[in-house]
Design a protein around this motif. Structure first.
Motif, PDB file in Angstrom:
ATOM      1  N   TRP A 174      49.503 -29.497 -25.141  1.00 58.57           N
ATOM      2  CA  TRP A 174      49.842 -28.335 -24.313  1.00 58.57           C
ATOM      3  C   TRP A 174      49.129 -27.063 -24.779  1.00 58.57           C
ATOM      4  O   TRP A 174      49.061 -26.092 -24.039  1.00 58.57           O
ATOM      5  N   LYS A 175      48.571 -27.080 -25.980  1.00 59.21           N
ATOM      6  CA  LYS A 175      47.870 -25.888 -26.472  1.00 59.21           C
ATOM      7  C   LYS A 175      46.563 -25.646 -25.731  1.00 59.21           C
ATOM      8  O   LYS A 175      45.952 -24.584 -25.899  1.00 59.21           O
ATOM      9  N   VAL A 176      46.138 -26.618 -24.915  1.00 58.97           N
ATOM     10  CA  VAL A 176      44.937 -26.414 -24.121  1.00 58.97           C
ATOM     11  C   VAL A 176      45.131 -25.286 -23.111  1.00 58.97           C
ATOM     12  O   VAL A 176      44.165 -24.676 -22.657  1.00 58.97           O
ATOM     13  N   PHE A 177      46.396 -24.980 -22.772  1.00 58.74           N
ATOM     14  CA  PHE A 177      46.682 -23.910 -21.809  1.00 58.74           C
ATOM     15  C   PHE A 177      46.649 -22.526 -22.450  1.00 58.74           C
ATOM     16  O   PHE A 177      46.723 -21.520 -21.732  1.00 58.74           O
ATOM     17  N   LYS A 178      46.610 -22.486 -23.786  1.00 59.32           N
ATOM     18  CA  LYS A 178      46.507 -21.207 -24.507  1.00 59.32           C
ATOM     19  C   LYS A 178      47.601 -20.224 -24.092  1.00 59.32           C
ATOM     20  O   LYS A 178      47.343 -19.065 -23.780  1.00 59.32           O
ATOM     21  N   ASP A 179      48.835 -20.711 -24.105  1.00 58.54           N
ATOM     22  CA  ASP A 179      49.989 -19.892 -23.754  1.00 58.54           C
ATOM     23  C   ASP A 179      50.973 -19.976 -24.918  1.00 58.54           C
ATOM     24  O   ASP A 179      51.600 -21.017 -25.134  1.00 58.54           O
ATOM     25  N   SER A 180      51.098 -18.905 -25.661  1.00 59.57           N
ATOM     26  CA  SER A 180      51.943 -18.918 -26.860  1.00 59.57           C
ATOM     27  C   SER A 180      53.411 -19.167 -26.527  1.00 59.57           C
ATOM     28  O   SER A 180      54.130 -19.804 -27.305  1.00 59.57           O
ATOM     29  N   GLN A 181      53.859 -18.678 -25.382  1.00 58.33           N
ATOM     30  CA  GLN A 181      55.255 -18.907 -25.009  1.00 58.33           C
ATOM     31  C   GLN A 181      55.501 -20.379 -24.707  1.00 58.33           C
ATOM     32  O   GLN A 181      56.535 -20.939 -25.092  1.00 58.33           O
ATOM     33  N   LEU A 182      54.558 -21.021 -24.026  1.00 52.28           N
ATOM     34  CA  LEU A 182      54.679 -22.453 -23.777  1.00 52.28           C
ATOM     35  C   LEU A 182      54.675 -23.224 -25.095  1.00 52.28           C
ATOM     36  O   LEU A 182      55.450 -24.185 -25.259  1.00 52.28           O
ATOM     37  N   ASP A 183      53.831 -22.829 -26.033  1.00 53.31           N
ATOM     38  CA  ASP A 183      53.807 -23.491 -27.345  1.00 53.31           C
ATOM     39  C   ASP A 183      55.181 -23.424 -28.002  1.00 53.31           C
ATOM     40  O   ASP A 183      55.683 -24.417 -28.554  1.00 53.31           O
ATOM     41  N   VAL A 232      48.987 -30.910 -15.824  1.00 56.74           N
ATOM     42  CA  VAL A 232      49.957 -31.504 -16.745  1.00 56.74           C
ATOM     43  C   VAL A 232      50.141 -32.989 -16.424  1.00 56.74           C
ATOM     44  O   VAL A 232      50.179 -33.835 -17.326  1.00 56.74           O
ATOM     45  N   ASN A 233      50.233 -33.320 -15.146  1.00 54.63           N
ATOM     46  CA  ASN A 233      50.410 -34.715 -14.757  1.00 54.63           C
ATOM     47  C   ASN A 233      49.226 -35.575 -15.168  1.00 54.63           C
ATOM     48  O   ASN A 233      49.393 -36.744 -15.543  1.00 54.63           O
ATOM     49  N   LEU A 234      48.026 -35.022 -15.090  1.00 53.69           N
ATOM     50  CA  LEU A 234      46.850 -35.789 -15.502  1.00 53.69           C
ATOM     51  C   LEU A 234      46.898 -36.064 -16.999  1.00 53.69           C
ATOM     52  O   LEU A 234      46.631 -37.192 -17.447  1.00 53.69           O
ATOM     53  N   ILE A 235      47.236 -35.057 -17.775  1.00 50.99           N
ATOM     54  CA  ILE A 235      47.328 -35.248 -19.221  1.00 50.99           C
ATOM     55  C   ILE A 235      48.410 -36.279 -19.544  1.00 50.99           C
ATOM     56  O   ILE A 235      48.229 -37.150 -20.402  1.00 50.99           O
ATOM     57  N   ARG A 236      49.519 -36.203 -18.819  1.00 47.94           N
ATOM     58  CA  ARG A 236      50.591 -37.179 -19.028  1.00 47.94           C
ATOM     59  C   ARG A 236      50.114 -38.571 -18.631  1.00 47.94           C
ATOM     60  O   ARG A 236      50.412 -39.560 -19.325  1.00 47.94           O
ATOM     61  N   ALA A 237      49.381 -38.686 -17.529  1.00 50.33           N
ATOM     62  CA  ALA A 237      48.886 -39.991 -17.078  1.00 50.33           C
ATOM     63  C   ALA A 237      47.913 -40.592 -18.078  1.00 50.33           C
ATOM     64  O   ALA A 237      47.802 -41.814 -18.194  1.00 50.33           O
ATOM     65  N   LEU A 238      47.204 -39.740 -18.814  1.00 52.69           N
ATOM     66  CA  LEU A 238      46.266 -40.215 -19.825  1.00 52.69           C
ATOM     67  C   LEU A 238      46.945 -40.449 -21.168  1.00 52.69           C
ATOM     68  O   LEU A 238      46.277 -40.739 -22.157  1.00 52.69           O
ATOM     69  N   GLY A 239      48.244 -40.323 -21.210  1.00 49.37           N
ATOM     70  CA  GLY A 239      48.979 -40.644 -22.425  1.00 49.37           C
ATOM     71  C   GLY A 239      49.152 -39.486 -23.383  1.00 49.37           C
ATOM     72  O   GLY A 239      49.490 -39.696 -24.544  1.00 49.37           O
ATOM     73  N   GLY A 240      48.909 -38.262 -22.930  1.00 54.93           N
ATOM     74  CA  GLY A 240      49.189 -37.110 -23.781  1.00 54.93           C
ATOM     75  C   GLY A 240      47.974 -36.537 -24.470  1.00 54.93           C
ATOM     76  O   GLY A 240      48.067 -36.050 -25.595  1.00 54.93           O
ATOM     77  N   GLY A 241      46.835 -36.590 -23.819  1.00 46.99           N
ATOM     78  CA  GLY A 241      45.653 -35.975 -24.411  1.00 46.99           C
ATOM     79  C   GLY A 241      44.404 -36.390 -23.675  1.00 46.99           C
ATOM     80  O   GLY A 241      44.331 -37.492 -23.148  1.00 46.99           O
ATOM     81  N   TRP A 242      43.417 -35.518 -23.646  1.00 47.58           N
ATOM     82  CA  TRP A 242      42.138 -35.855 -23.035  1.00 47.58           C
ATOM     83  C   TRP A 242      41.105 -34.876 -23.543  1.00 47.58           C
ATOM     84  O   TRP A 242      41.425 -33.807 -24.062  1.00 47.58           O
ATOM     85  N   ALA A 252      55.818 -33.047 -21.043  1.00 49.75           N
ATOM     86  CA  ALA A 252      55.299 -32.773 -19.697  1.00 49.75           C
ATOM     87  C   ALA A 252      56.332 -32.046 -18.847  1.00 49.75           C
ATOM     88  O   ALA A 252      55.997 -31.124 -18.088  1.00 49.75           O
ATOM     89  N   ASP A 253      57.598 -32.448 -18.961  1.00 49.54           N
ATOM     90  CA  ASP A 253      58.650 -31.794 -18.175  1.00 49.54           C
ATOM     91  C   ASP A 253      58.796 -30.321 -18.559  1.00 49.54           C
ATOM     92  O   ASP A 253      59.009 -29.457 -17.689  1.00 49.54           O
ATOM     93  N   VAL A 254      58.705 -30.043 -19.857  1.00 54.49           N
ATOM     94  CA  VAL A 254      58.795 -28.643 -20.295  1.00 54.49           C
ATOM     95  C   VAL A 254      57.641 -27.835 -19.707  1.00 54.49           C
ATOM     96  O   VAL A 254      57.840 -26.732 -19.173  1.00 54.49           O
ATOM     97  N   ALA A 255      56.428 -28.380 -19.786  1.00 57.51           N
ATOM     98  CA  ALA A 255      55.270 -27.657 -19.252  1.00 57.51           C
ATOM     99  C   ALA A 255      55.388 -27.467 -17.742  1.00 57.51           C
ATOM    100  O   ALA A 255      55.113 -26.378 -17.217  1.00 57.51           O
ATOM    101  N   GLN A 256      55.816 -28.504 -17.031  1.00 52.98           N
ATOM    102  CA  GLN A 256      55.934 -28.391 -15.572  1.00 52.98           C
ATOM    103  C   GLN A 256      57.013 -27.402 -15.173  1.00 52.98           C
ATOM    104  O   GLN A 256      56.826 -26.609 -14.243  1.00 52.98           O
TER     105      GLN A 256
END
Length: 491
Positions: free
Chosen positions: A64-73, A469-479, A185-189
């Motif tokens: 999730w750090k790919v989004f560069k959002d400290s609050q999301l982190d 987020v769904n794509l990252i989740r579909a790839l198993g949590g990273g890409w 993924a649910d938290v990010a969505q």
């Protein structure tokens, strides 16, 4: 040098040949193959994609750090620390490990010790006393003994049970990672949904401001007798409509905030997020991203481990057709008087395999073993089908989200053009109305188009974020990251 007793040689020989599993040789069955994703950016990249196979130990990292959002982190870290569904999944892993430990204990001898008296009366016939002879007296016997028993795993029943329990544990660990990934993924969505609603509220609040200004302008003209009461009523209705729509979004935002609080393991009353409109989330898929990233999917790993467990249970069902041998032994002291119990002359023992051995061979059971074997094979085939279906679903989910992101990139650009054009049309309509060239109904129509265009643009941003987020989740949590170089994941 003393020679080893013959019964020990026999025991060592039996133990030495034990453990031959009757389970079929396990190989991961072939599943759907895809040399390239349909949604790759160009045909030239097709050769860089690889077929997906389970690899549950691949590192995933803090994607999730790919989004560069400290609050999301911060929210992700809170969820991993306090979410109750994740805690329950972790407990299930501990349960599976405990069961594996219990099952594995069957590979070792069972030792126990006992101490105490017993009162016994032997019958004359059991001692060979003729009828009418003296009846033996009842006696008290004191015993202090150690007991040992061991099941000789000649046909691999114990080994297959251990393999099945170990696969069950691995499945439980993979399911834990699946729950963990779903939580992340649910938290990010939910977070992006909250930000999207903030952006919608900003659009509605701006619409309320503009319609308040329009109402003020129409009111002045109505007071001056330049417009009819109809136009005044229309201006009031438009303001009320925008205000009501803003309240609807406020309700949705409150519910979204409450849902996010529960994901973090908090009561909704203890959690709040300051409003902040969603910024565009545009993360481009790196060219030539290999489909080997599907190996990261923990649900595929769990399905594969379920197959392995059921394959081992076929061995358990087959072993039921063959004899089972349990070696037993007892040694210690035995005396009729407690004062003589621990004298060297009171020692006693009972050893197998010639004495104290239980060897059982099933002969007829009405079809129980046959039914159990058929059931084990059917359960294995069921899990094979589930595994293959899970691989197909994985490819579908990746394709869906690749297509979504590819199309959304163009759609958001087109929608931006619509917002710009409709805004220009609204400005012109307002100027013409003020000049008396058009009716107020024209102003209302153009403002509605602008509002809808802006809302659609905001919602497309939200869809783009959740699709990422769904794509990252579909790839198993990273890409976009080489699994071989990733840092080890910790549960």
């Amino acid at each position: 040098m003393k020679t080893m007793p013959g019964w020990i040689y026999c025991g060592l020989l039996v133990v030495g040949v034990s453990g031959c599993s009757l389970a079929p040789k396990y190989n991961v069955p072939p599943a759907a193959e895809s040399p390239a994703f349909k949604e790759t950016l160009s045909p030239a990249e097709a050769g860089t994609w690889q077929t997906a196979v389970p690899a549950e130990d691949a590192a995933r990292g803090e994607w999730w750090k790919v989004f560069k959002d400290s609050q999301l982190d911060d929210l992700e870290n809170q969820a991993l620390a306090a979410n109750q569904n994740l805690a329950a999944a972790a407990a299930r892993v501990q349960e599976a490990r405990a069961i594996e430990g219990v099952t594995g204990a069957a590979r070792f001898p069972n030792l126990s010790a006992g101490f105490g008296p017993s009162r016994q009366q032997n019958s004359p016939d059991s001692l060979g006393v003729p009828a009418g002879g003296p009846r033996p007296e009842a006696q008290t016997v004191w015993r202090a003994q150690a007991n040992i028993s061991y099941e000789v795993d000649l046909f691999g029943r114990v080994a297959s049970s251990v393999h099945a329990a170990h696969a069950d544990t691995q499945q439980s660990e993979a399911l834990f990672r699946s729950v963990q990934l779903a939580l992340q993924a649910d938290v990010a969505q939910n977070y992006f949904n909250l930000r999207e609603l903030d952006a919608e509220l900003a659009v509605y609040h701006r619409a309320v401001e503009l319609r308040t200004e329009a109402l003020t302008f129409v009111q002045h003209r109505a007071d001056a007798g330049e417009v009819s009461d109809l136009e005044l009523a229309q201006a009031k209705a438009e303001l009320a409509s925008a205000t009501s729509d803003a309240m609807t979004v406020e309700r949705q935002r409150a519910a979204s905030e409450h849902a996010l609080a529960v994901l973090l393991g908090k009561a909704p009353s203890e959690f709040s997020v300051a409003p902040r409109p969603l910024d565009p989330v545009v993360i481009h898929i790196p060219p030539g991203m290999p489909s080997s990233l599907l190996e990261r999917r923990p649900d595929i790993a769990a399905a594969e481990r379920a197959m392995a467990a059921e394959n081992a249970r076929i061995g358990i069902a087959r072993a039921a057709y063959f004899p089972s041998i349990v070696l037993t032994g007892t040694g210690g002291y035995e005396s009729s008087a407690f004062s003589d119990l621990f004298k060297w002359s009171s020692r006693s023992f009972l050893l197998g395999p010639l004495v104290g051995t239980a060897a059982t061979l099933p002969i007829f059971d009405g079809g129980v073993r046959k039914g159990n074997l058929a059931n084990a094979k059917a359960r294995y085939e069921e899990n094979v089908a589930k595994y293959r279906q899970q691989v197909l679903v994985a490819f579908q989910e990746v394709e869906d989200n690749l297509a979504n992101l590819r199309i959304l990139e163009n759609q958001t650009r087109v929608q931006g053009d619509e917002v710009a054009a409709s805004s220009r049309a609204a400005e012109l309509s307002k100027v013409q109305y003020e000049d008396g060239s058009v009716a107020y109904l024209n102003v209302i129509d153009t403002e509605r188009v602008v509002l809808q265009a802006r809302l659609t643009a905001v919602r497309l941003r939200g869809i783009q974020a959740t699709s990422t987020v769904n794509l990252i989740r579909a790839l198993g949590g990273g890409w976009g990251e080489d699994p071989a170089n990733a840092s080890p994941a910790t549960d």
